[in-house]
Design a protein around this motif. Structure first.
Motif, PDB file in Angstrom:
ATOM      1  N   UNK A  85      39.901 -86.716   2.900  1.00  0.00           N
ATOM      2  CA  UNK A  85      40.405 -87.011   1.564  1.00  0.00           C
ATOM      3  C   UNK A  85      41.899 -86.693   1.474  1.00  0.00           C
ATOM      4  N   UNK A  86      42.311 -85.621   2.134  1.00  0.00           N
ATOM      5  CA  UNK A  86      43.729 -85.242   2.154  1.00  0.00           C
ATOM      6  C   UNK A  86      44.590 -86.419   2.620  1.00  0.00           C
ATOM      7  N   UNK A  87      44.192 -87.052   3.726  1.00  0.00           N
ATOM      8  CA  UNK A  87      44.976 -88.176   4.240  1.00  0.00           C
ATOM      9  C   UNK A  87      44.724 -89.467   3.467  1.00  0.00           C
ATOM     10  N   UNK A  88      43.497 -89.684   3.026  1.00  0.00           N
ATOM     11  CA  UNK A  88      43.189 -90.921   2.315  1.00  0.00           C
ATOM     12  C   UNK A  88      43.976 -91.027   1.009  1.00  0.00           C
ATOM     13  N   UNK A  89      44.313 -89.881   0.415  1.00  0.00           N
ATOM     14  CA  UNK A  89      45.004 -89.890  -0.869  1.00  0.00           C
ATOM     15  C   UNK A  89      46.518 -89.963  -0.744  1.00  0.00           C
ATOM     16  N   UNK A  90      47.036 -89.852   0.476  1.00  0.00           N
ATOM     17  CA  UNK A  90      48.479 -89.960   0.647  1.00  0.00           C
ATOM     18  C   UNK A  90      48.929 -91.377   0.312  1.00  0.00           C
ATOM     19  N   UNK A  91      50.094 -91.492  -0.297  1.00  0.00           N
ATOM     20  CA  UNK A  91      50.627 -92.803  -0.645  1.00  0.00           C
ATOM     21  C   UNK A  91      52.061 -92.915  -0.137  1.00  0.00           C
TER      22      UNK A  91
END
Length: 226
Positions: A85-91
């Motif tokens: 989730x940490x990486x998936x939420x990066x924009x």
């Protein structure tokens, strides 16, 4: 229910994240301590607009930050996030001028100003401390994420995020100084596993399938996470 191979791999990586992290960190440290890194500190790296020194400091921070974040204040007010989730939420991760990437580069540039010897020594000492610390921290140990106030990850999940950075930037730095060095295979496997999971969450399985098997339909560049 039979567990999938991917689930078993994920569990194995989580169970061994500390030893995998330390092995990868030692590989990174060898690069940071090398004469070639010091000699080319102010030269351009393989990443356009970033010197070898800034790139080396970026890599060093994947070790230094663990200790810094372990010293952060914890709230425990919400469930910890996963590394996925940490990486998936990066924009805005693909743009060098995004606020995220510009901030990381600026902090690395500030670190690089201390010079190659100081950075190598600081990283070596930090890694020695981590070797002791990671052997005694409990499985439920949390880490506060400084740039995301209120958000926390379990320590082992956080180490997986640092494995991504070490795997990627060990190669970047090695190529920049013409060194024959790569991250340990287990670290690369951990990075691929995490980034693929993040891509599936961010774009959905159909888009990831297109990216893997039907590139002509990959209109989202679904495998690009960073």
């Amino acid at each position: 229910m039979v567990r999938s191979t991917a689930s078993l791999l994920r569990k194995w990586l989580m169970d061994h994240s500390r030893s995998i992290y330390l092995e990868a960190a030692h590989t990174a440290l060898k690069l940071l301590q090398s004469d070639e890194t010091a000699a080319r500190w102010n030269d351009d790296s393989v990443l356009g607009g970033m010197t070898v020194g800034v790139l080396a400091s970026y890599l060093a921070r994947s070790i230094l930050q663990v200790g810094w974040f372990l010293d952060g204040d914890l709230t425990g007010q919400q469930p910890p996030f996963s590394a996925t989730i940490y990486y998936a939420r990066l924009s805005d991760t693909s743009s060098r001028t995004s606020a995220l990437n510009a901030g990381v580069e600026q902090r690395s540039a500030e670190t690089a100003m201390r010079g190659p010897e100081a950075i190598a020594d600081e990283t070596r000492i930090a890694l020695q401390v981590l070797e002791t610390c990671l052997s005694v921290e409990p499985a439920d140990r949390r880490v506060a994420i400084a740039h995301r106030p209120g958000e926390e990850l379990l320590l082992d999940e956080y180490l997986c995020t640092r494995l991504v950075e070490i795997a990627v930037h060990t190669e970047d730095l090695a190529l920049s100084i013409d060194a024959d060095c790569v991250a340990p295979p287990c670290a690369v496997t951990a990075a691929v596993d995490l980034l693929l999971d993040a891509a599936r969450i961010r774009h959905g399985d159909t888009s990831v399938l297109h990216a893997l098997a039907r590139r002509e339909r990959d209109d989202k560049n679904a495998l690009r996470v960073l």
